[in-house]
Design a protein around this motif. Structure first.
Motif, PDB file in Angstrom:
ATOM      1  N   ALA A   1      10.698  -6.336  -9.952  1.00  0.00           N
ATOM      2  CA  ALA A   1      10.407  -6.089  -8.538  1.00  0.00           C
ATOM      3  C   ALA A   1      11.604  -5.441  -7.859  1.00  0.00           C
ATOM      4  O   ALA A   1      12.750  -5.863  -8.029  1.00  0.00           O
ATOM      5  CB  ALA A   1      10.041  -7.395  -7.839  1.00  0.00           C
ATOM      6  N   THR A   2      11.331  -4.431  -7.070  1.00  0.00           N
ATOM      7  CA  THR A   2      12.392  -3.762  -6.299  1.00  0.00           C
ATOM      8  C   THR A   2      12.319  -4.143  -4.815  1.00  0.00           C
ATOM      9  O   THR A   2      13.185  -3.721  -4.033  1.00  0.00           O
ATOM     10  CB  THR A   2      12.282  -2.239  -6.444  1.00  0.00           C
ATOM     11  OG1 THR A   2      10.978  -1.816  -5.998  1.00  0.00           O
ATOM     12  CG2 THR A   2      12.487  -1.817  -7.898  1.00  0.00           C
TER      13      THR A   2
ATOM     14  N   THR B   1      13.214  -9.506   2.886  1.00  0.00           N
ATOM     15  CA  THR B   1      12.994  -8.905   4.198  1.00  0.00           C
ATOM     16  C   THR B   1      11.631  -9.362   4.717  1.00  0.00           C
ATOM     17  O   THR B   1      10.739  -9.678   3.935  1.00  0.00           O
ATOM     18  CB  THR B   1      13.032  -7.373   4.134  1.00  0.00           C
ATOM     19  OG1 THR B   1      12.029  -6.924   3.201  1.00  0.00           O
ATOM     20  CG2 THR B   1      14.408  -6.867   3.698  1.00  0.00           C
ATOM     21  N   PRO B   2      11.442  -9.403   6.037  1.00  0.00           N
ATOM     22  CA  PRO B   2      10.129  -9.786   6.576  1.00  0.00           C
ATOM     23  C   PRO B   2       9.046  -8.819   6.131  1.00  0.00           C
ATOM     24  O   PRO B   2       9.290  -7.617   5.965  1.00  0.00           O
ATOM     25  CB  PRO B   2      10.341  -9.724   8.094  1.00  0.00           C
ATOM     26  CG  PRO B   2      11.814  -9.824   8.289  1.00  0.00           C
ATOM     27  CD  PRO B   2      12.426  -9.153   7.100  1.00  0.00           C
ATOM     28  N   GLY B   3       7.827  -9.330   5.919  1.00  0.00           N
ATOM     29  CA  GLY B   3       6.711  -8.488   5.479  1.00  0.00           C
ATOM     30  C   GLY B   3       5.408  -8.946   6.087  1.00  0.00           C
ATOM     31  O   GLY B   3       5.379  -9.805   6.979  1.00  0.00           O
TER      32      GLY B   3
ATOM     33  N   ASP C   1       2.277  -3.580  -6.437  1.00  0.00           N
ATOM     34  CA  ASP C   1       3.162  -2.561  -7.017  1.00  0.00           C
ATOM     35  C   ASP C   1       4.490  -3.216  -7.399  1.00  0.00           C
ATOM     36  O   ASP C   1       4.497  -4.163  -8.172  1.00  0.00           O
ATOM     37  CB  ASP C   1       3.351  -1.387  -6.045  1.00  0.00           C
ATOM     38  CG  ASP C   1       2.030  -0.701  -5.734  1.00  0.00           C
ATOM     39  OD1 ASP C   1       1.184  -0.616  -6.648  1.00  0.00           O
ATOM     40  OD2 ASP C   1       1.828  -0.269  -4.578  1.00  0.00           O
ATOM     41  N   ASP C   2       5.591  -2.769  -6.804  1.00  0.00           N
ATOM     42  CA  ASP C   2       6.898  -3.310  -7.176  1.00  0.00           C
ATOM     43  C   ASP C   2       7.439  -4.301  -6.155  1.00  0.00           C
ATOM     44  O   ASP C   2       8.640  -4.608  -6.155  1.00  0.00           O
ATOM     45  CB  ASP C   2       7.911  -2.168  -7.352  1.00  0.00           C
ATOM     46  CG  ASP C   2       7.572  -1.276  -8.541  1.00  0.00           C
ATOM     47  OD1 ASP C   2       6.978  -1.794  -9.505  1.00  0.00           O
ATOM     48  OD2 ASP C   2       7.903  -0.077  -8.491  1.00  0.00           O
ATOM     49  N   THR C   3       6.575  -4.820  -5.290  1.00  0.00           N
ATOM     50  CA  THR C   3       7.023  -5.731  -4.227  1.00  0.00           C
ATOM     51  C   THR C   3       6.399  -7.107  -4.404  1.00  0.00           C
ATOM     52  O   THR C   3       5.177  -7.241  -4.531  1.00  0.00           O
ATOM     53  CB  THR C   3       6.655  -5.175  -2.842  1.00  0.00           C
ATOM     54  OG1 THR C   3       7.316  -3.921  -2.646  1.00  0.00           O
ATOM     55  CG2 THR C   3       7.080  -6.141  -1.739  1.00  0.00           C
ATOM     56  N   VAL C   4       7.251  -8.122  -4.399  1.00  0.00           N
ATOM     57  CA  VAL C   4       6.829  -9.514  -4.445  1.00  0.00           C
ATOM     58  C   VAL C   4       6.893 -10.075  -3.027  1.00  0.00           C
ATOM     59  O   VAL C   4       7.842  -9.798  -2.286  1.00  0.00           O
ATOM     60  CB  VAL C   4       7.745 -10.334  -5.379  1.00  0.00           C
ATOM     61  CG1 VAL C   4       7.504 -11.833  -5.201  1.00  0.00           C
ATOM     62  CG2 VAL C   4       7.521  -9.934  -6.831  1.00  0.00           C
ATOM     63  N   THR C   5       5.871 -10.867  -2.645  1.00  0.00           N
ATOM     64  CA  THR C   5       5.838 -11.465  -1.315  1.00  0.00           C
ATOM     65  C   THR C   5       5.585 -12.964  -1.418  1.00  0.00           C
ATOM     66  O   THR C   5       4.671 -13.389  -2.130  1.00  0.00           O
ATOM     67  CB  THR C   5       4.747 -10.831  -0.430  1.00  0.00           C
ATOM     68  OG1 THR C   5       4.928  -9.416  -0.391  1.00  0.00           O
ATOM     69  CG2 THR C   5       4.822 -11.374   0.995  1.00  0.00           C
TER      70      THR C   5
END
Length: 402
Positions: A111-112, A204-206, A79-83
């Motif tokens: 990305a948000t 942030t941690p994921g 979605d809008d999250t890059v990891t």
């Protein structure tokens, strides 16, 4: 503290150069083909192995099934999250992060959320050593530049690279261990993305799950990383590779299974960064003699070590005949513990496994409580220099005169 007066005698001479007591060397040389002990001197005395312990790590890894394994670092998007997802690569460096950012490119736009994983850390390697020392890094599955960063402190001004890193706890300039390597990797990746015109939010941690893969970096195979670990003497690589390959925190389990009689090899960790680990010159030479035909990738163990007088840790040691290019070994130094272990190409005896160590446990015990003082450091370095010379002389004496 009862040892402090002994060290004080050494420190008293610092103005004219620290006085160094007589240094004895434990030596063992075993002919690989026959197993015959060609030379020994005080060979059963327990000594500090320092980084020669990495030889045991290398052999334990080569005895496993993971030599072709490559560690994978990925950039993913859901979605809008890059990891940014680490895969335990101990060799990941800043250029690899830049390559990932360039490859991910437009896939990062919009990305948000920006996360990094795994965020958990362990260590430092040795809690008794300075926590910000670059040789004593925190361990993590996502780590860049061996968990180190370049920093300096000059008067009231502190500068760091990258800018998000904390100021070091010690005065001076050089390399320092980062307290949170996964966050450092994420900060660097975000910095590189910004440099190509893509704004990512604060990391942030994921979780380690990956949606759509945008880019990946594959490490070189473990067999190649073993050789790099031995040449650079990287503590981080030794610990991470050792734990990956043996699923334990030291080589003890592997040693007990593969060489149960070598009980004199007692290692607290994979890197040798411990003043509690012990070996004997005889036990190390016996291990190396038995493992001389061990393949590590496309080469046998002796051929992946550093050659005397040529390159690596022995570039400026044992130069000239008869030892230059005839000694292939791993060196090790902790203050008041110096060693060299590996192989010698001997004109009369053929390939020999050799181990030579100088260790003063009394002076080491006296040094530990006051290691931060300039006088103690000067005395320790003077002893180390003299010990390296004594070890080299002992190795040189194994050869006939040229």
């Amino acid at each position: 503290m009862r040892f402090l007066p002994i060290l004080a005698l050494m420190l008293a001479g610092c103005a004219a150069g620290p006085a160094v007591p007589e240094i004895s060397v434990s030596v063992a040389a075993i002919v690989v083909e026959t197993g015959e002990t060609m030379h020994e001197a005080d060979a059963d005395r327990p000594v500090l192995p320092a980084s020669t312990a990495k030889l045991v790590t290398a052999i334990a890894l080569a005895d496993g099934a993971g030599l072709d394994h490559r560690f994978v670092t990925r950039v993913c998007r859901a979605d809008d999250t890059v990891t940014l997802v680490g895969g335990g690569d101990p060799s990941l460096d800043v250029e690899d992060l830049l390559a990932l950012a360039l490859s991910a490119g437009p896939g990062l736009r919009g990305a948000t959320g920006f996360r990094y994983a795994p965020a958990r850390t362990g260590g430092p390697i040795n809690p008794d050593q300075p926590a910000d020392a670059a040789y004593n890094p925190v361990l993590a599955g996502l780590i860049v530049a061996e968990g180190a960063y370049r920093a300096g402190v000059t008067g009231p001004r502190a500068w760091t690279t990258p800018a998000e890193s904390p100021p070091p706890g010690a005065e001076g300039e050089g390399w320092f261990a980062h307290p949170d390597p996964p966050r450092q990797a994420a900060d660097l990746f975000r910095h590189y993305a910004h440099g190509i015109g893509i704004v990512l939010p604060q990391p942030t941690p994921g979780s380690e799950t990956c949606g759509r893969e945008l880019a990946r970096h594959n490490s070189r195979p473990v067999s190649a990383l073993i050789r790099e670990m031995l040449w650079t003497s990287s503590n981080l690589m030794a610990e991470m590779l050792g734990r990956f390959g043996t699923v334990s925190e030291s080589p003890g389990r592997w040693l007990a299974g593969a060489h149960p009689d070598l009980t004199a090899i007692d290692l607290e960790n994979f890197s040798g960064l411990s003043d509690r680990s012990r070996v004997t010159a005889r036990s190390m030479a016996q291990l190396l003699a038995r493992e001389a035909a061990r393949p590590v990738g496309e080469a046998l163990l002796p051929a992946i070590l550093t050659p005397a007088g040529w390159d690596g840790g022995l570039r400026n040691r044992l130069t000239g005949p008869p030892t230059a290019l005839a000694v292939w070994a791993k060196t090790g130094t902790m203050h008041y513990g110096v060693g060299l272990a590996g192989y010698a190409l001997h004109p009369r005896h053929g390939l020999m496994a050799i181990a030579a160590y100088a260790h003063d446990p009394v002076l080491r015990a006296a040094y530990d409580p006051i290691m931060a003082t300039p006088q103690a450091e000067a005395a320790a370095k003077a002893w180390d220099r003299a010990a390296r010379q004594a070890v080299d002389d002992a190795v040189r004496s194994l050869f006939p005169e040229p």
